[in-house]
Scaffold this motif. Structure first.
Motif, PDB file in Angstrom:
ATOM      1  N   ARG A  10       0.821  -1.196   0.000  1.00 53.94           N
ATOM      2  CA  ARG A  10       0.000   0.000   0.000  1.00 53.94           C
ATOM      3  C   ARG A  10       0.861   1.254   0.000  1.00 53.94           C
ATOM      4  NH1 ARG A  10       2.517  -0.906   4.118  1.00 53.94           N
ATOM      5  NH2 ARG A  10       2.085  -0.314   6.221  1.00 53.94           N
ATOM      6  N   GLN A  11       2.124   1.098  -0.391  1.00 56.00           N
ATOM      7  CA  GLN A  11       3.034   2.232  -0.377  1.00 56.00           C
ATOM      8  C   GLN A  11       2.653   3.231  -1.474  1.00 56.00           C
ATOM      9  OE1 GLN A  11       7.183   1.258  -0.848  1.00 56.00           O
ATOM     10  NE2 GLN A  11       7.790   2.995   0.388  1.00 56.00           N
ATOM     11  N   THR A  12       2.619   4.494  -1.113  1.00 52.63           N
ATOM     12  CA  THR A  12       2.261   5.560  -2.045  1.00 52.63           C
ATOM     13  C   THR A  12       3.496   6.023  -2.808  1.00 52.63           C
ATOM     14  OG1 THR A  12       2.689   7.310  -0.440  1.00 52.63           O
ATOM     15  CG2 THR A  12       0.445   6.375  -0.489  1.00 52.63           C
ATOM     16  N   GLU A  13       3.258   6.761  -3.855  1.00 54.60           N
ATOM     17  CA  GLU A  13       4.352   7.330  -4.650  1.00 54.60           C
ATOM     18  C   GLU A  13       5.218   8.244  -3.778  1.00 54.60           C
ATOM     19  OE1 GLU A  13       6.803   7.827  -7.757  1.00 54.60           O
ATOM     20  OE2 GLU A  13       5.043   6.527  -7.808  1.00 54.60           O
ATOM     21  N   GLU A  14       4.572   9.022  -2.903  1.00 58.69           N
ATOM     22  CA  GLU A  14       5.310   9.948  -2.042  1.00 58.69           C
ATOM     23  C   GLU A  14       6.196   9.211  -1.041  1.00 58.69           C
ATOM     24  OE1 GLU A  14       1.971  10.180  -2.440  1.00 58.69           O
ATOM     25  OE2 GLU A  14       1.826  11.974  -3.684  1.00 58.69           O
ATOM     26  N   SER A  15       5.693   8.110  -0.475  1.00 64.08           N
ATOM     27  CA  SER A  15       6.513   7.377   0.494  1.00 64.08           C
ATOM     28  C   SER A  15       7.677   6.670  -0.202  1.00 64.08           C
ATOM     29  CB  SER A  15       5.668   6.389   1.298  1.00 64.08           C
ATOM     30  OG  SER A  15       5.089   5.417   0.469  1.00 64.08           O
ATOM     31  N   ARG A  16       7.464   6.203  -1.431  1.00 64.62           N
ATOM     32  CA  ARG A  16       8.571   5.609  -2.203  1.00 64.62           C
ATOM     33  C   ARG A  16       9.628   6.661  -2.516  1.00 64.62           C
ATOM     34  NH1 ARG A  16       4.740   1.994  -4.257  1.00 64.62           N
ATOM     35  NH2 ARG A  16       3.889   3.441  -5.766  1.00 64.62           N
ATOM     36  N   GLU A  17       9.169   7.865  -2.881  1.00 66.21           N
ATOM     37  CA  GLU A  17      10.108   8.949  -3.193  1.00 66.21           C
ATOM     38  C   GLU A  17      10.877   9.373  -1.945  1.00 66.21           C
ATOM     39  OE1 GLU A  17      11.864  11.858  -5.858  1.00 66.21           O
ATOM     40  OE2 GLU A  17      11.107   9.815  -5.955  1.00 66.21           O
TER      41      GLU A  17
END
Length: 130
Positions: free
Chosen positions: A56-63
């Motif tokens: 459920r990782q978001t694009e922002e948390s990956r960045e």
């Protein structure tokens, strides 16, 4: 309880399953929708045959993770202005990272009950040890 394949489990509460199936027009019968339901009693036992952990990782948390790693590995050798810009980006993404870390991992299971039924994509908290 963390579930894994091969583990014997017991349904923790009475569970009613319902579903709608859309049908297309068939020359041999009427078109429409069919509803079905099935009730499984608490205590029904079975075996876990599959476990899926949903990312459920978001694009922002990956960045955040990518930039933080870059900052930790190369920040000391970067020019001051570049390091400052990177630190600002990391700081701006910290709320998304904190929210990601606070949210529990969603896990679903596939269980084959002793009566032959298979329940797929079920939340792991529906089951207890058998």
């Amino acid at each position: 309880m963390t579930l894994k394949e091969g583990l014997r489990v017991r349904l923790a509460a009475d569970t009613r399953l319902t579903d709608w199936v859309a049908m297309t027009e068939d020359p041999s019968g009427p078109a429409g929708a069919v509803a079905g339901s099935l009730s499984l009693a608490a205590g029904t036992e079975g075996t876990v045959v599959g476990v899926v952990e949903h990312d459920r990782q978001t694009e922002e948390s990956r960045e955040y993770e990518r930039l933080k790693s870059l900052l930790d590995a190369y920040g000391a050798g970067m020019p001051a202005e570049s390091r400052k810009q990177l630190e600002e980006k990391v700081t701006g993404l910290e709320p998304a990272w904190t929210a990601y870390r606070a949210e529990p991992l969603r896990v679903t299971v596939r269980v084959r009950f002793d009566n032959g039924f298979i329940l797929d994509d079920a939340r792991e908290d529906l089951f207890g040890p058998a």
